[in-house]
Design an enzyme around this catalytic site. Structure first.
Site, PDB file in Angstrom:
ATOM      1  N   GLY A  34       0.831  -1.199   0.000  1.00  0.00           N
ATOM      2  CA  GLY A  34       0.000   0.000   0.000  1.00  0.00           C
ATOM      3  C   GLY A  34       0.869   1.254   0.000  1.00  0.00           C
ATOM      4  CG  ASP A  35       0.714   3.809   2.469  1.00  0.00           C
ATOM      5  OD1 ASP A  35      -0.426   4.253   2.335  1.00  0.00           O
ATOM      6  OD2 ASP A  35       1.129   3.280   3.508  1.00  0.00           O
ATOM      7  CD  GLU A  36       1.349   0.180  -3.306  1.00  0.00           C
ATOM      8  OE1 GLU A  36       0.326   0.901  -3.193  1.00  0.00           O
ATOM      9  OE2 GLU A  36       1.393  -1.002  -2.945  1.00  0.00           O
ATOM     10  N   GLY A  37       1.253   5.371  -3.898  1.00  0.00           N
ATOM     11  CA  GLY A  37       0.930   6.598  -4.637  1.00  0.00           C
ATOM     12  C   GLY A  37      -0.107   6.317  -5.714  1.00  0.00           C
ATOM     13  CE  LYS A  38      -3.374   1.657  -3.786  1.00  0.00           C
ATOM     14  NZ  LYS A  38      -2.258   1.579  -2.827  1.00  0.00           N
TER      15      LYS A  38
ATOM     16  N   GLY B  78      -6.012   5.770   2.062  1.00  0.00           N
ATOM     17  CA  GLY B  78      -5.892   7.223   2.119  1.00  0.00           C
ATOM     18  C   GLY B  78      -5.213   7.675   0.856  1.00  0.00           C
ATOM     19  CG  HIS B  79      -6.438   7.142  -2.634  1.00  0.00           C
ATOM     20  ND1 HIS B  79      -7.449   6.608  -3.372  1.00  0.00           N
ATOM     21  CD2 HIS B  79      -5.670   6.100  -2.245  1.00  0.00           C
ATOM     22  CE1 HIS B  79      -7.302   5.291  -3.440  1.00  0.00           C
ATOM     23  NE2 HIS B  79      -6.228   4.971  -2.759  1.00  0.00           N
ATOM     24  CB  THR B  80      -2.131  12.353  -0.409  1.00  0.00           C
ATOM     25  OG1 THR B  80      -2.209  11.663   0.842  1.00  0.00           O
ATOM     26  CG2 THR B  80      -1.830  13.821  -0.165  1.00  0.00           C
TER      27      THR B  80
ATOM     28  CD  GLN C  50      -6.511  -1.303   1.717  1.00  0.00           C
ATOM     29  OE1 GLN C  50      -7.298  -1.993   1.121  1.00  0.00           O
ATOM     30  NE2 GLN C  50      -6.859  -0.154   2.241  1.00  0.00           N
TER      31      GLN C  50
ATOM     32  N   GLY D 102      -1.625   8.949  10.053  1.00  0.00           N
ATOM     33  CA  GLY D 102      -0.504   9.846  10.357  1.00  0.00           C
ATOM     34  C   GLY D 102       0.715   9.105  10.897  1.00  0.00           C
ATOM     35  NE  ARG D 103      -0.668   3.284  11.471  1.00  0.00           N
ATOM     36  CZ  ARG D 103      -1.046   2.037  11.247  1.00  0.00           C
ATOM     37  NH1 ARG D 103      -0.742   1.080  12.098  1.00  0.00           N
ATOM     38  NH2 ARG D 103      -1.738   1.722  10.167  1.00  0.00           N
TER      39      ARG D 103
ATOM     40  CB  THR E 196       9.029  13.125 -11.578  1.00  0.00           C
ATOM     41  OG1 THR E 196       8.126  13.988 -12.264  1.00  0.00           O
ATOM     42  CG2 THR E 196       9.559  12.055 -12.504  1.00  0.00           C
TER      43      THR E 196
HETATM   44  P1  IMP Z   1      -6.668  -2.708   8.337  1.00  0.00           P
HETATM   45  O1  IMP Z   1      -6.874  -2.723   6.874  1.00  0.00           O
HETATM   46  O2  IMP Z   1      -7.029  -1.409   8.995  1.00  0.00           O
HETATM   47  O3  IMP Z   1      -7.297  -3.898   9.019  1.00  0.00           O
HETATM   48  O4  IMP Z   1      -5.086  -2.870   8.623  1.00  0.00           O
HETATM   49  C1  IMP Z   1      -4.372  -4.063   8.296  1.00  0.00           C
HETATM   50  C2  IMP Z   1      -2.987  -3.739   7.785  1.00  0.00           C
HETATM   51  O5  IMP Z   1      -3.069  -3.111   6.523  1.00  0.00           O
HETATM   52  C3  IMP Z   1      -2.183  -2.784   8.667  1.00  0.00           C
HETATM   53  O6  IMP Z   1      -0.814  -3.110   8.571  1.00  0.00           O
HETATM   54  C4  IMP Z   1      -2.418  -1.441   8.017  1.00  0.00           C
HETATM   55  O7  IMP Z   1      -1.399  -0.511   8.299  1.00  0.00           O
HETATM   56  C5  IMP Z   1      -2.410  -1.850   6.563  1.00  0.00           C
HETATM   57  N1  IMP Z   1      -3.166  -0.934   5.702  1.00  0.00           N
HETATM   58  C6  IMP Z   1      -4.507  -0.853   5.562  1.00  0.00           C
HETATM   59  N2  IMP Z   1      -4.828   0.077   4.643  1.00  0.00           N
HETATM   60  C7  IMP Z   1      -3.680   0.579   4.186  1.00  0.00           C
HETATM   61  C8  IMP Z   1      -3.364   1.558   3.189  1.00  0.00           C
HETATM   62  O8  IMP Z   1      -4.224   2.142   2.530  1.00  0.00           O
HETATM   63  N3  IMP Z   1      -2.035   1.796   3.004  1.00  0.00           N
HETATM   64  C9  IMP Z   1      -1.076   1.134   3.688  1.00  0.00           C
HETATM   65  N4  IMP Z   1      -1.322   0.215   4.611  1.00  0.00           N
HETATM   66  C10 IMP Z   1      -2.613  -0.069   4.860  1.00  0.00           C
END
Ligand code: IMP
Length: 429
Positions: A13-17, A41-43, A225, A303-304, A415
């Site tokens: 996840g968080d690849e910048g989709k 979360g899509h920024t 994700q 925010g982690r 970029t």
């Molecule tokens: P859950 O989806 O809230 O149950 O979290 C399960 C795992 O997936 C945890 O490690 C979260 O940090 C991770 N996770 C869930 N959604 C995302 C996302 O959109 N980006 C990155 N990690 C995610």
């Protein structure tokens, strides 16, 4: 030109989709989500203005695009309505005509969130979830106890199901976890109001999509994700509770994916992960901190701080294999500018042997040692580069290495955060 594009994450996840979806969305008639919930979360940065969306597809910022939330998505209706309000205040018009919420979506309700939080607060067995109630809601779906959007409009059935659920959930919450229970009366009053506010958005999403595909409309499927968080193929149990593979696009929307579809997997030029779970190329030193700062690697939902590390090509190759992805978009190449030597992981070492895939036994993955290949970095500022022929040689080599190792083609290079910071190598959509 394909009729559709399916975009999924290829790492954790968080690849910048969101950025890649936003790029393709300019040509799309519909943008559809098929799994996950507001754990995503899509920024998006448009004209320098930052918008973070968790549930409503990123395509909403393109005025002509209809946005679909399919039955595979678990929906926290309060979060949905909050996002609608944010968009309304940002001046985005006709939201009721543009957002279609499937009547088959499962609802994330208060007890799901309480259960998620209670489990995560225990010392053992932590997953590091987003505490949005995602896992408990999918559990209820599988165990046939879920409340669906359609149930909101059948008051007596809703009440009946709720009564049964609350008896069980409140027992768990109070007796097992020792936290507050949920009251039936306040729940019913709250959801009556929610039902009314949600109504203008509720549709038969499957039927809408079926018709749009038949009319040759352009569809963009937005995954959340990433493959390594897939409930079956990810690093179980440190995963989310939905299927994140591209085949879920059809299942989670209840309509076929057009024959002429481009499947794009998004990777970040390095690796990140939030939450618990093995991460072989993690950098826990000052360089890892530097990557986090230069890449602004903080979770868009919670925010982690994200854990950062070198690009893990064993993981990407495995994700390409299980997802069937042939085309990649790579993001945040600019973050690596100025680093003289870049490492990419090409194998794992475990008990004196080399491993070339993600083992099913996740405990092995936390004990492997990454084997690295070192590639020369680039110094050029990439933020103004738009044409493929202007890509610095070292970055070109980095991209070729990824392509050759994983058997893919890289279509897009992002970029920078802004909408315009994209090098489109293929002009596919
Ligand atoms: P859950 O989806 O809230 O149950 O979290 C399960 C795992 O997936 C945890 O490690 C979260 O940090 C991770 N996770 C869930 N959604 C995302 C996302 O959109 N980006 C990155 N990690 C995610």
């Amino acid at each position: 030109m394909p009729q559709a594009v399916v975009i999924i994450g290829v790492q954790w996840g968080d690849e910048g989709k969101g950025k890649i979806v936003d790029y393709y969305a300019s040509s799309a008639d519909m943008v559809a989500r098929f799994q996950g919930g507001n754990n995503a979360g899509h920024t998006l940065v448009v004209d320098g203005k930052k918008t973070i969306l968790h549930l409503i597809p990123s395509g909403i910022l393109h005025p002509h695009a209809k946005c679909l939330i399919g039955s595979g998505v678990v929906v926290d209706p309060e979060n949905f309505l909050q996002e609608v309000e944010i968009l309304r205040k940002a001046g985005i018009a006709n939201l009721e005509e543009r957002i279609y919420l499937s009547d088959r979506c499962h609802l994330i309700v208060d007890y799901h969130k309480h259960l998620d939080a209670a489990r995560e607060s225990k010392k053992a067995g932590k997953i590091g979830t987003t505490k949005r109630g995602i896992g408990p809601a999918y559990e209820d779906r599988a165990s046939r106890r879920g409340l669906r959007v359609a149930d909101l409009y059948n008051e007596s059935a809703f009440e009946e199901k709720l009564k049964e659920n609350l008896a069980e959930k409140n027992f768990l919450l109070k007796q097992y976890y020792g936290v507050e229970s949920v009251s039936m009366e306040s729940f019913l009053a709250k959801y009556k109001d929610i039902a009314r506010k949600l109504k203008p958005f509720v549709r038969d999403v499957s039927a809408e999509l079926f018709q749009a595909i038949d009319e040759d409309k352009k569809i963009l499927y937005e995954g959340a994700q990433g493959v390594l968080l897939d409930v079956d193929y990810g690093t179980y149990p440190y995963v989310t509770s939905s299927q994140t593979l591209p085949s879920q696009a059809a299942l989670g929307l209840g309509a076929r994916v057009p024959k002429d579809t481009l499947f794009v997997g998004v990777i970040k030029a390095y690796s990140t992960r939030v939450g618990e779970g093995p991460f072989p190329t993690e950098l826990t030193d000052a360089f890892g901190d530097q990557l986090r700062e230069s890449g602004s690697e903080y979770g868009a939902t919670t925010g982690r701080p994200r854990r950062c590390g070198w690009l893990d090509l064993v993981a990407v190759k495995y994700a390409v294999q299980v997802s069937g992805i042939k085309n990649l978009a790579i993001t945040k190449a600019d973050v690596l500018s100025g680093i003289s030597e870049l490492k990419v992981c090409i194998a794992y070492e475990y008990q004196g042997k080399r491993i070339h895939t993600i083992p099913a036994d996740t405990s092995i993955l936390s004990k492997v040692k990454p084997v690295y290949e070192t590639l020369p970095g680039w110094n050029e500022d990439l933020t103004q580069v738009r044409n493929p022929q202007d890509i610095p040689q070292s970055l070109q080599n980095y991209l070729r290495f990824i392509e050759n190792f994983t058997g893919t083609r890289i279509n897009l290079v992002s970029t920078g955060a802004g909408r315009e910071a994209v090098i489109d190598i293929q002009k596919a959509f």
